[in-house]
Design a protein around this motif. Sequence first.
Motif, short mmCIF file in Angstrom:
data_model
loop_
_atom_site.label_atom_id
_atom_site.label_comp_id
_atom_site.label_asym_id
_atom_site.label_seq_id
_atom_site.Cartn_x
_atom_site.Cartn_y
_atom_site.Cartn_z
N ALA A 77 0.82 -1.21 0.00
CA ALA A 77 0.00 0.00 0.00
C ALA A 77 0.85 1.26 0.00
O ALA A 77 1.98 1.29 0.50
N PHE A 78 0.29 2.32 -0.57
CA PHE A 78 0.86 3.66 -0.42
C PHE A 78 -0.28 4.64 -0.16
O PHE A 78 -1.44 4.37 -0.44
N VAL A 79 0.10 5.78 0.39
CA VAL A 79 -0.85 6.87 0.58
C VAL A 79 -0.12 8.18 0.30
O VAL A 79 1.08 8.30 0.56
N ILE A 80 -0.84 9.13 -0.28
CA ILE A 80 -0.34 10.50 -0.43
C ILE A 80 -1.34 11.40 0.29
O ILE A 80 -2.53 11.38 -0.01
N GLN A 81 -0.83 12.16 1.27
CA GLN A 81 -1.69 13.06 2.03
C GLN A 81 -1.36 14.51 1.71
O GLN A 81 -0.18 14.87 1.59
N GLU A 82 -2.38 15.32 1.51
CA GLU A 82 -2.21 16.75 1.33
C GLU A 82 -2.21 17.39 2.70
O GLU A 82 -3.17 17.26 3.45
N HIS A 83 -1.13 18.09 3.00
CA HIS A 83 -0.90 18.55 4.37
C HIS A 83 -0.77 20.08 4.39
O HIS A 83 0.25 20.62 3.95
N HIS A 84 -1.81 20.76 4.86
CA HIS A 84 -1.78 22.21 4.99
C HIS A 84 -1.24 22.54 6.38
O HIS A 84 -1.99 22.84 7.31
N ALA A 85 0.08 22.46 6.49
CA ALA A 85 0.75 22.76 7.75
C ALA A 85 1.33 24.17 7.66
O ALA A 85 0.73 25.05 7.05
N ARG A 86 2.51 24.40 8.27
CA ARG A 86 3.13 25.72 8.18
C ARG A 86 3.32 26.13 6.73
O ARG A 86 3.18 27.29 6.37
N SER A 87 3.65 25.16 5.89
CA SER A 87 3.65 25.38 4.44
C SER A 87 3.01 24.16 3.80
O SER A 87 3.18 23.02 4.27
N LEU A 88 2.27 24.39 2.72
CA LEU A 88 1.58 23.29 2.04
C LEU A 88 2.59 22.31 1.47
O LEU A 88 3.59 22.71 0.86
N HIS A 89 2.33 21.01 1.65
CA HIS A 89 3.14 19.97 1.02
C HIS A 89 2.31 18.70 0.94
O HIS A 89 1.19 18.62 1.43
N TRP A 90 2.88 17.70 0.27
CA TRP A 90 2.25 16.40 0.16
C TRP A 90 3.18 15.36 0.78
O TRP A 90 4.40 15.41 0.59
N ILE A 94 -4.57 18.40 12.89
CA ILE A 94 -3.54 18.31 13.92
C ILE A 94 -3.47 19.68 14.59
O ILE A 94 -3.32 20.69 13.91
N PRO A 95 -3.60 19.74 15.91
CA PRO A 95 -3.69 21.05 16.58
C PRO A 95 -2.47 21.93 16.30
O PRO A 95 -1.33 21.44 16.20
N GLN A 96 -2.72 23.23 16.14
CA GLN A 96 -1.62 24.18 15.99
C GLN A 96 -0.73 24.13 17.23
O GLN A 96 -1.21 24.00 18.35
N GLY A 97 0.57 24.24 17.00
CA GLY A 97 1.53 24.13 18.10
C GLY A 97 2.08 22.74 18.25
O GLY A 97 3.16 22.55 18.85
N GLU A 98 1.38 21.74 17.70
CA GLU A 98 1.90 20.38 17.69
C GLU A 98 2.73 20.16 16.43
O GLU A 98 2.61 20.90 15.45
N TYR A 99 3.57 19.14 16.45
CA TYR A 99 4.38 18.81 15.28
C TYR A 99 3.48 18.54 14.08
O TYR A 99 2.57 17.73 14.15
N GLY A 100 3.71 19.27 12.98
CA GLY A 100 2.87 19.08 11.79
C GLY A 100 1.49 19.67 11.91
O GLY A 100 0.57 19.28 11.17
N GLY A 101 1.30 20.64 12.80
CA GLY A 101 -0.03 21.22 13.03
C GLY A 101 -0.66 21.75 11.74
O GLY A 101 -0.03 22.45 10.96
N GLY A 102 -1.92 21.40 11.50
CA GLY A 102 -2.64 21.82 10.30
C GLY A 102 -3.60 20.75 9.84
O GLY A 102 -3.80 19.73 10.50
#
Length: 333
Positions: free
Chosen positions: A51-64, A110-118
């Motif tokens: 299996a693989f997964v790609i997640q769209e992550h709107h954290a401090r800066s957008l990335h996948w 993911i709560p702001q202030g936590e690692y990867g928040g967003g």
Amino acid sequence: MSDKLSKYRSKRDPNRTPEPVPDTPSPDGSADGSVDGSVDGSVDGSVDGRAFVIQEHHARSLHWDLRLERDGVLVSWAVPKGLPADPDTNHLAVHTEDHPMEYLTFHGEIPQGEYGGGTMTVWDTGTYETEKWSDREVKVVLRGERASGRFVLFRTRGKNWMIHRMGAPVRDPFPPLTPMLPTDRTRPPKDVSAYAFEFAWGGRRLLVPIDGGRTDAARDHPWLRGLAESFGSRTAVLDGEVATLGGAELLVFYDLLYDDGHSLLTEPYTTRRAALEALNLTGPHWQTAPSWPGESDAVRRAAREQGLPGVIAKRLNSPYEPGPSKSWLFVPS
């Protein structure tokens, strides 16, 4: 054994984040199979269909986040601009800590202030086949709904990685960023039913290319970063102008040259306009300009009442022609 998820656990408090945080494993188990611990340069057909997964992550800066199942964990890379669509362009891929298998379906806030928040959403998921797996190169074939094809992740200097698409491009090339310009007329065209009429805003023309949730136009207009991020992985080239309305700058969009991997230059104005309106571009500093097919006199009168310089008549069946064109006509108010 070594705990492949020790780094993952060290960055997360299960009482503060909704992410899955498995318990520390018992002492018995298999050896570490992560990228950094594996030096297997041979073709590995035994992991076909994993299996693989790609997640769209709107954290401090957008990335996948690209995650590949291997030896009981998800080996992970953060890809700031997403998977490359063209083999001529490689994208940065930052190797991160292994994630637990439960992350295959994780999405949420993911709560702001936590690692990867967003905000994290599942962008695509599927299976993959391994063609090569070593500590410096990972070559796989992805079989997902949105991400498919052969990719190679390769280490450059230090801990830096890049990701490369193998094979043919999967999208049209971006069009040249040259705006279509109207021809001056003193009167509206006689066949008004063949045109749409829009305000001439009297602002600064601006073409906005968006790729990987980013736009080069943000260098001069930082407030466009929010617009670009809202597109996620969707590519676009928007045409408009920055006008001053009510004492504030507003970017009004009135054409769409490129959308979601496809050039619209040869499409008629009506098709491009419908695609633009479907984007629902309304924000604190931007909006979609109104357009009125066949309404010459009323639009011209409204432009005059609002102190605008005139109207633009746009032929409904015209393609987008970079440079001066007789299919767009400027008529003073």
